[in-house]
Design a protein around this motif. Structure first.
Motif, PDB file in Angstrom:
ATOM      1  N   THR A 277     -10.742  -1.903  -6.136  1.00 29.87           N
ATOM      2  CA  THR A 277     -10.343  -2.538  -7.396  1.00 29.87           C
ATOM      3  C   THR A 277     -11.245  -3.716  -7.750  1.00 29.87           C
ATOM      4  O   THR A 277     -11.853  -4.330  -6.879  1.00 29.87           O
ATOM      5  CB  THR A 277      -8.906  -3.114  -7.271  1.00 29.87           C
ATOM      6  OG1 THR A 277      -8.855  -3.966  -6.121  1.00 29.87           O
ATOM      7  CG2 THR A 277      -7.863  -2.017  -7.149  1.00 29.87           C
TER       8      THR A 277
ATOM      9  N   GLU B 215     -20.982 -13.530  -0.749  1.00 34.54           N
ATOM     10  CA  GLU B 215     -19.740 -12.852  -1.117  1.00 34.54           C
ATOM     11  C   GLU B 215     -19.591 -11.616  -0.237  1.00 34.54           C
ATOM     12  O   GLU B 215     -20.565 -10.880  -0.045  1.00 34.54           O
ATOM     13  CB  GLU B 215     -19.767 -12.420  -2.586  1.00 34.54           C
ATOM     14  CG  GLU B 215     -18.482 -11.685  -2.967  1.00 34.54           C
ATOM     15  CD  GLU B 215     -18.559 -10.843  -4.242  1.00 34.54           C
ATOM     16  OE1 GLU B 215     -17.532 -10.632  -4.872  1.00 34.54           O
ATOM     17  OE2 GLU B 215     -19.668 -10.367  -4.574  1.00 34.54           O
TER      18      GLU B 215
ATOM     19  N   GLY C 176     -17.679  -8.102  -0.155  1.00 36.89           N
ATOM     20  CA  GLY C 176     -16.908  -7.193  -1.006  1.00 36.89           C
ATOM     21  C   GLY C 176     -17.403  -7.240  -2.441  1.00 36.89           C
ATOM     22  O   GLY C 176     -16.758  -7.814  -3.315  1.00 36.89           O
TER      23      GLY C 176
ATOM     24  N   SER D  60     -17.109  -4.287  -8.079  1.00 39.62           N
ATOM     25  CA  SER D  60     -17.711  -4.024  -9.390  1.00 39.62           C
ATOM     26  C   SER D  60     -18.912  -4.942  -9.667  1.00 39.62           C
ATOM     27  O   SER D  60     -19.657  -4.710 -10.616  1.00 39.62           O
ATOM     28  CB  SER D  60     -16.670  -4.295 -10.483  1.00 39.62           C
ATOM     29  OG  SER D  60     -16.384  -5.686 -10.530  1.00 39.62           O
TER      30      SER D  60
ATOM     31  N   GLN E  16     -17.288 -10.689  -9.638  1.00 37.74           N
ATOM     32  CA  GLN E  16     -17.238 -12.002  -8.967  1.00 37.74           C
ATOM     33  C   GLN E  16     -18.662 -12.504  -8.699  1.00 37.74           C
ATOM     34  O   GLN E  16     -18.959 -13.690  -8.892  1.00 37.74           O
ATOM     35  CB  GLN E  16     -16.437 -11.902  -7.658  1.00 37.74           C
ATOM     36  CG  GLN E  16     -16.524 -13.111  -6.765  1.00 37.74           C
ATOM     37  CD  GLN E  16     -15.558 -14.231  -7.093  1.00 37.74           C
ATOM     38  OE1 GLN E  16     -14.373 -14.158  -6.804  1.00 37.74           O
ATOM     39  NE2 GLN E  16     -16.077 -15.277  -7.724  1.00 37.74           N
TER      40      GLN E  16
ATOM     41  N   GLU F  76     -21.444  -5.195   0.522  1.00 37.32           N
ATOM     42  CA  GLU F  76     -20.414  -4.192   0.218  1.00 37.32           C
ATOM     43  C   GLU F  76     -20.545  -3.044   1.218  1.00 37.32           C
ATOM     44  O   GLU F  76     -21.643  -2.584   1.487  1.00 37.32           O
ATOM     45  CB  GLU F  76     -20.613  -3.701  -1.236  1.00 37.32           C
ATOM     46  CG  GLU F  76     -19.813  -2.482  -1.634  1.00 37.32           C
ATOM     47  CD  GLU F  76     -18.302  -2.659  -1.469  1.00 37.32           C
ATOM     48  OE1 GLU F  76     -17.728  -3.595  -2.015  1.00 37.32           O
ATOM     49  OE2 GLU F  76     -17.701  -1.808  -0.756  1.00 37.32           O
ATOM     50  N   ARG F  77     -19.394  -2.577   1.755  1.00 35.23           N
ATOM     51  CA  ARG F  77     -19.486  -1.537   2.792  1.00 35.23           C
ATOM     52  C   ARG F  77     -19.663  -0.119   2.222  1.00 35.23           C
ATOM     53  O   ARG F  77     -20.119   0.776   2.932  1.00 35.23           O
ATOM     54  CB  ARG F  77     -18.277  -1.583   3.745  1.00 35.23           C
ATOM     55  CG  ARG F  77     -16.971  -1.170   3.171  1.00 35.23           C
ATOM     56  CD  ARG F  77     -15.862  -1.243   4.206  1.00 35.23           C
ATOM     57  NE  ARG F  77     -15.784  -0.048   5.018  1.00 35.23           N
ATOM     58  CZ  ARG F  77     -15.060   1.020   4.713  1.00 35.23           C
ATOM     59  NH1 ARG F  77     -14.367   1.055   3.583  1.00 35.23           N
ATOM     60  NH2 ARG F  77     -15.032   2.060   5.505  1.00 35.23           N
TER      61      ARG F  77
ATOM     62  N   ASP G 184     -21.535  -3.951   6.847  1.00 32.90           N
ATOM     63  CA  ASP G 184     -20.242  -4.496   7.268  1.00 32.90           C
ATOM     64  C   ASP G 184     -20.252  -6.013   7.092  1.00 32.90           C
ATOM     65  O   ASP G 184     -20.850  -6.739   7.892  1.00 32.90           O
ATOM     66  CB  ASP G 184     -19.988  -4.119   8.737  1.00 32.90           C
ATOM     67  CG  ASP G 184     -18.691  -4.699   9.252  1.00 32.90           C
ATOM     68  OD1 ASP G 184     -17.960  -5.342   8.462  1.00 32.90           O
ATOM     69  OD2 ASP G 184     -18.403  -4.507  10.448  1.00 32.90           O
ATOM     70  N   GLY G 185     -19.543  -6.456   6.066  1.00 26.49           N
ATOM     71  CA  GLY G 185     -19.519  -7.888   5.738  1.00 26.49           C
ATOM     72  C   GLY G 185     -18.789  -8.744   6.754  1.00 26.49           C
ATOM     73  O   GLY G 185     -18.922  -9.971   6.717  1.00 26.49           O
TER      74      GLY G 185
ATOM     75  N   ILE H  70     -12.474  -3.881   5.909  1.00 26.47           N
ATOM     76  CA  ILE H  70     -12.594  -2.894   6.982  1.00 26.47           C
ATOM     77  C   ILE H  70     -13.926  -3.088   7.689  1.00 26.47           C
ATOM     78  O   ILE H  70     -14.982  -3.046   7.049  1.00 26.47           O
ATOM     79  CB  ILE H  70     -12.497  -1.464   6.402  1.00 26.47           C
ATOM     80  CG1 ILE H  70     -11.103  -1.272   5.797  1.00 26.47           C
ATOM     81  CG2 ILE H  70     -12.779  -0.408   7.467  1.00 26.47           C
ATOM     82  CD1 ILE H  70     -10.936  -0.009   4.999  1.00 26.47           C
TER      83      ILE H  70
HETATM   84  N1  SAM Z   1     -15.411  -8.802  -5.714  1.00 25.16           N
HETATM   85  C1  SAM Z   1     -15.143  -7.519  -6.314  1.00 25.16           C
HETATM   86  C2  SAM Z   1     -15.290  -7.541  -7.805  1.00 25.16           C
HETATM   87  O1  SAM Z   1     -15.579  -8.597  -8.378  1.00 25.16           O
HETATM   88  O2  SAM Z   1     -15.138  -6.462  -8.396  1.00 25.16           O
HETATM   89  C3  SAM Z   1     -13.787  -6.957  -5.944  1.00 25.16           C
HETATM   90  C4  SAM Z   1     -13.757  -6.539  -4.551  1.00 25.16           C
HETATM   91  S1  SAM Z   1     -12.506  -5.424  -4.049  1.00 25.16           S
HETATM   92  C5  SAM Z   1     -11.027  -6.316  -4.293  1.00 25.16           C
HETATM   93  C6  SAM Z   1     -12.834  -5.522  -2.286  1.00 25.16           C
HETATM   94  C7  SAM Z   1     -14.126  -4.890  -1.876  1.00 25.16           C
HETATM   95  O3  SAM Z   1     -14.354  -5.187  -0.495  1.00 25.16           O
HETATM   96  C8  SAM Z   1     -14.139  -3.377  -1.989  1.00 25.16           C
HETATM   97  O4  SAM Z   1     -15.202  -2.981  -2.793  1.00 25.16           O
HETATM   98  C9  SAM Z   1     -14.328  -2.911  -0.542  1.00 25.16           C
HETATM   99  O5  SAM Z   1     -15.079  -1.719  -0.426  1.00 25.16           O
HETATM  100  C10 SAM Z   1     -15.049  -4.095   0.061  1.00 25.16           C
HETATM  101  N2  SAM Z   1     -15.000  -4.194   1.527  1.00 25.16           N
HETATM  102  C11 SAM Z   1     -13.981  -3.919   2.377  1.00 25.16           C
HETATM  103  N3  SAM Z   1     -14.359  -4.150   3.646  1.00 25.16           N
HETATM  104  C12 SAM Z   1     -15.640  -4.602   3.613  1.00 25.16           C
HETATM  105  C13 SAM Z   1     -16.580  -5.021   4.597  1.00 25.16           C
HETATM  106  N4  SAM Z   1     -16.317  -5.045   5.899  1.00 25.16           N
HETATM  107  N5  SAM Z   1     -17.805  -5.414   4.177  1.00 25.16           N
HETATM  108  C14 SAM Z   1     -18.136  -5.419   2.869  1.00 25.16           C
HETATM  109  N6  SAM Z   1     -17.290  -5.023   1.888  1.00 25.16           N
HETATM  110  C15 SAM Z   1     -16.050  -4.632   2.252  1.00 25.16           C
END
Ligand code: SAM
Length: 219
Positions: free
Chosen positions: A65, A89, A91, A94, A97, A112-113, A139-140, A212
């Protein structure tokens, strides 16, 4: 036709800032300026563009999302961005942020993963005119060591705890905003690093998709 639509989005953007941000507790002039300037409609799928300025998160594909505007604003305000800051940042989603951050400061790195979302975030930021953000698929929870240390880290997915590497990659006196808790609900925390210790402040309750990775939730 295109101009009519753009005017409409610009009206919706102003209304969102007044009714969803300023009417709540968003007072930072820099944050307000960024939200009035970045075109959120460029960061949501074509099919939900009419809801781009709604007071809720929207699906962006891959089960992920784009967060509600207010939550993005609250995290940005709490992070207390300054022009020279180097920001990480976790994640990208889109890319919204990241674009808000890039509007406010010089150096933004975003991890981003999911490869498809990393590409989407990159494309969306370019469409919106933010070419300087650096994206990486990975992996963030392990941060982005090449560019560490960071002044500010913003984590936009929910973690069971504060990942150790993210604290290591934060400068002394640096700040991290991160949702920490269970899979269903979390606390949004402002974490300050001082003399290698962390001081935590709860900002509010929240609900994020899971972080994750190696130092968070298992896939
Ligand atoms: N910041 C984003 C935006 O402005 O649209 C919204 C991010 S969404 C709420 C969370 C994101 O974190 C997802 O795209 C997900 O795939 C990513 N994510 C989850 N675990 C992650 C990890 N270990 N490393 C990087 N990204 C991760």
């Amino acid at each position: 036709m295109q101009n009519l639509q753009e005017n409409d989005f610009s009206e919706q953007r102003k209304r969102m800032v007044h009714e969803q941000l300023m009417a709540r507790d968003i007072y930072s002039e820099d944050v307000i300026k960024a939200f009035l300037s970045v075109k959120r409609e460029l960061f949501v799928p074509e099919s939900s563009r009419e809801h781009a300025y709604g007071d809720f998160p929207l699906a962006i594909g891959f089960g992920q999302t784009i967060s509600q505007p207010y939550i993005v604003a609250l995290m940005t305000q709490a992070a207390d961005i300054f022009k020279e800051a180097r920001i990480l940042e976790i994640g990208s989603g889109s890319g919204y942020q990241a674009a808000i951050l890039a509007y406010m400061c010089a150096e933004v790195y975003s991890v981003e993963r999911i490869e498809g979302l990393k590409e989407l975030a990159e494309q969306n930021c370019s469409k919106a005119g933010f070419f300087a953000v650096r994206f990486k698929c990975g992996d963030g929870t392990l941060g982005w060591p090449e560019y560490a240390p960071y002044d500010i880290i913003i984590v936009t997915a929910a973690s069971p705890h504060i990942p150790v590497e993210l604290v290591n990659q934060l400068k002394d006196n640096g700040r991290m905003v991160i949702p920490v808790g269970g899979l269903a609900v979390q606390d949004l925390l402002l974490v300050r690093k001082k003399d290698n210790k962390t001081i935590k402040e709860k900002l509010c309750g929240c609900r994020f998709v899971p972080l994750i990775g190696e130092d968070a939730w298992e896939d």
